[in-house]
Design a protein around this motif. Structure first.
Motif, PDB file in Angstrom:
ATOM      1  N   HIS A  39       1.353  12.729   9.378  1.00 37.97           N
ATOM      2  CA  HIS A  39       1.641  11.331   9.020  1.00 37.97           C
ATOM      3  C   HIS A  39       3.011  11.236   8.362  1.00 37.97           C
ATOM      4  N   PRO A  75      -5.357   7.876   8.308  1.00 35.43           N
ATOM      5  CA  PRO A  75      -4.375   6.924   8.850  1.00 35.43           C
ATOM      6  C   PRO A  75      -4.369   5.634   8.036  1.00 35.43           C
ATOM      7  N   GLY A  76      -3.244   4.934   8.094  1.00 33.50           N
ATOM      8  CA  GLY A  76      -3.151   3.685   7.347  1.00 33.50           C
ATOM      9  C   GLY A  76      -4.201   2.683   7.780  1.00 33.50           C
ATOM     10  N   LYS A  77      -4.300   2.444   9.072  1.00 39.27           N
ATOM     11  CA  LYS A  77      -5.311   1.561   9.642  1.00 39.27           C
ATOM     12  C   LYS A  77      -5.880   2.210  10.898  1.00 39.27           C
ATOM     13  N   LEU A 105     -11.418  -3.623  12.389  1.00 37.24           N
ATOM     14  CA  LEU A 105     -10.925  -2.489  11.616  1.00 37.24           C
ATOM     15  C   LEU A 105     -12.064  -1.525  11.303  1.00 37.24           C
ATOM     16  N   ASN A 108     -10.650   4.144   7.205  1.00 36.47           N
ATOM     17  CA  ASN A 108      -9.947   5.401   7.484  1.00 36.47           C
ATOM     18  C   ASN A 108     -10.674   6.615   6.914  1.00 36.47           C
ATOM     19  N   LEU A 234       1.820  -3.549  12.358  1.00 34.98           N
ATOM     20  CA  LEU A 234       1.446  -2.160  12.586  1.00 34.98           C
ATOM     21  C   LEU A 234       2.503  -1.261  11.969  1.00 34.98           C
ATOM     22  N   HIS A 235       2.053  -0.227  11.271  1.00 36.21           N
ATOM     23  CA  HIS A 235       2.965   0.682  10.577  1.00 36.21           C
ATOM     24  C   HIS A 235       2.864   2.084  11.176  1.00 36.21           C
ATOM     25  N   ASP A 238      -0.503   4.244  11.975  1.00 31.77           N
ATOM     26  CA  ASP A 238      -1.697   3.476  12.325  1.00 31.77           C
ATOM     27  C   ASP A 238      -2.213   3.935  13.689  1.00 31.77           C
TER      28      ASP A 238
END
Length: 288
Positions: A39, A75-77, A105, A108, A234-235, A238
């Motif tokens: 990540h 993960p972030g999302k 969603l 995580n 989105l980052h 994700d």
């Protein structure tokens, strides 16, 4: 490249039957934190551009001798695409698809890696496997056009979206701990020019339950990124689970789930029902 986490958070490049340790080259100094070294590398790549390490002279370990871990342990999302294959829509007798439902969603904290076990929560509620292509975001994406969507992808992985067939909201039924097996690694986007043309097969207990090609997605990868980024930014890091085809089915104690996606990899996990309880014993149940 195929990038994997192994042996308590080390970062490696899969090279044939070996894993080359590139932790120092790609993860940078210090401890990467709970999101993991890969990540951290994805975020660094988003800021500074891609780096392809020279593998000569670096430590090599046979793949058979390492313990692979979830490539993105936190993960972030995790974004799910419900009813994104027409055959699954027919199988479950849904009247709606992703075009009506949008995305959902998953927690995580539900991520596990190769070789670990899915823990069945209930003895009397069916829990199903759902094999899916996972898309790992590599650049911040907000309101992107479908034509530009793949420019925001870091790579692809295998994802199992495990699901309890009960009455709660999707995000609850799919967010139990262990309900998002992921791996065995991430294949960078340059290795897969067209994610909408990949064969997918999922076996349970040695029998094939799901077989499809991602060409049959209702929202293909480009459209799915475009739609999702119109709802939420989105980052990097994700993960989008793109949806499952027909063939979902109940899991039992001792089963093995094997998800194989062309050019991506083979994810193998177990199933443990030894700690399952009756649904009526779940915390929060209201007395009649």
């Amino acid at each position: 490249m195929r990038l994997a986490l192994f042996n308590e958070g080390r970062l490696g490049v899969v090279d044939g039957d070996d894993l080359v340790d590139v932790t120092e080259q790609l993860a940078g100094p210090g401890t990467p934190g709970p999101a993991g070294a890969l990540h951290h590398h994805i975020e660094t790549t988003a800021r500074e551009g891609a780096v392809r390490p020279a593998l000569s002279g670096l430590p090599r370990i046979p793949l058979a001798q390492v313990v692979l871990e979830a490539p993105l342990p936190r993960p972030g999302k995790i974004i799910g695409a419900p009813v994104n294959y027409l055959d699954h829509k027919a199988e479950m007798e849904y009247t709606t698809s992703i075009a009506d439902l949008g995305v959902f969603l998953k927690a995580n904290s539900s991520v596990i890696g190769p070789g670990q076990d899915v823990l069945l929560p209930y003895t009397d509620k069916r829990t199903d496997q759902e094999g899916e292509l996972g898309v790992v975001i590599g650049r911040t994406a907000s309101h992107v056009d479908a034509a530009d969507a793949l420019d925001h992808v870091f790579g692809y992985t295998c994802v199992l979206d495990i699901t309890v067939r009960s009455g709660e909201d999707r995000s609850t039924r799919k967010s139990f701990d262990t309900f998002t097996p992921m791996g065995p690694w991430i294949v960078t986007a340059d290795e897969i020019p067209d994610p909408d043309s990949l064969d997918l097969r999922c076996d349970v207990g040695g029998e094939t339950r799901q077989r499809t090609n991602t060409a049959d997605l209702i929202f293909g990868v480009r459209e799915l990124i475009a739609y999702t980024s119109s709802v939420m930014t989105l980052h990097p890091g994700d993960v989008i689970a793109t949806g499952t085809p027909a063939g979902v089915g109940p899991l039992g104690h001792g089963d093995r789930i094997v998800l194989d996606i062309e050019r991506v990899g083979r994810l193998d996990v177990g199933v443990d029902g030894s700690r399952a309880v009756p649904y009526e014993q779940r915390p929060g149940r209201q007395a009649p």
